[in-house]
Design an enzyme around this catalytic site. Structure first.
Site: not given
Length: 273
Positions: A39-40, A68, A180, A182
């Site tokens: 998602e990133n 995101h 999420h 990280h």
């Protein structure tokens, strides 16, 4: 079954590291299933279709998203057509895409991948626990079941919510994995009912950063609340970070769970077969 889950890809550094490592990891670890949170991947925010295609080509079987998911608007028509790309299941009805995917892996076996997003300190979505409960009720796990592996990605801020999810479905999933935040947690283990768990898989990105973002702008946000401070992904050498799980053929539950960390500034960890 041998499966690998890789934590949130952040920016070009993380993306290139995952794409470069996946073919070798699939071969060396004899992987049957690879799930990647992406998602990133696009400049730190969202996922572009061409990047998703590159990750699939490198060896990812399923890609998951998160909060995101919609930062790159071009993902909306793509996710409607690509069933191997999933977003949190507990988005409200009518949201594009799906929150679960069943994929066929070597030997004709089937694996279910589910994603939900937590609600503590996050968006006020539908109940993630009831969403997982409803999806798992559609399947049976094991050699004679409808699926031979189940992976649940809970994309959440609170460690308590991730751990509650794992304990709630212990014995009904091969792996419950947090994403999420990280940062890889050190609590990888097999729960009493046979489900592998880690509170957070960490990220695939440059750890000489603030959760994947360049240190300057990210740190200034804590020193002064100026909206103009921009975030950009760190571009140094990335660590490919995730979790390796080996399941029992008869039950679909975990029998081994080991961390994976390759490259970059973290201590290295490579599972041994």
């Amino acid at each position: 079954m041998r499966l690998l889950f890789l934590g949130d890809i952040v920016g070009r550094s993380g993306r290139d590291a995952v794409i470069g490592a996946l073919p070798r990891l699939r071969r060396d670890l004899a992987l049957d299933l690879v799930v990647v949170n992406a998602e990133n991947a696009s400049h730190g925010f969202g996922l572009a279709p061409d990047m998703a295609r590159a990750l699939f080509a490198a060896g990812a079987d399923v890609l998951t998203l998160g909060n995101h998911a919609w930062d790159r608007k071009e993902i909306i028509p793509f996710i409607a057509e690509e069933g191997r790309l999933i977003r949190p299941m507990n988005y409200q009805p009518g949201t594009p895409g799906q929150g679960a995917a069943v994929v066929t892996v070597p030997g004709g076996r089937r694996a279910l991948v589910v994603q939900v997003m937590g609600r503590l300190f996050m968006e006020p979505l539908d109940d993630p626990f009831r969403a997982v409960q409803g999806e798992l009720a559609k399947h049976t796990l094991g050699a004679q079941g409808s699926v031979q592996a189940v992976v649940v990605d809970i994309h959440a801020e609170a460690t308590s919510e991730k751990q509650a999810m794992a304990h709630s479905f212990d014995g009904r999933a091969s792996l419950v994995i947090g994403t999420h935040t990280h940062v890889p947690s050190a609590d990888h283990r097999i729960l009493p009912g046979g489900t592998a768990f880690q509170t957070d898989a960490g990220m695939c990105g440059d750890y000489d950063s603030v959760i994947g973002m360049q240190k300057g702008g990210a740190s200034l946000r804590f020193w002064r609340k100026v909206p103009s401070e921009k975030l950009a992904p760190a571009e140094g050498e990335a660590t490919v970070c995730g979790l390796f799980v080996e399941t029992d053929d008869a039950t679909g539950l975990a029998r081994r769970v080991l961390p994976l960390r390759l490259g970059g500034s973290l201590a290295q960890a490579m599972p041994a077969l």
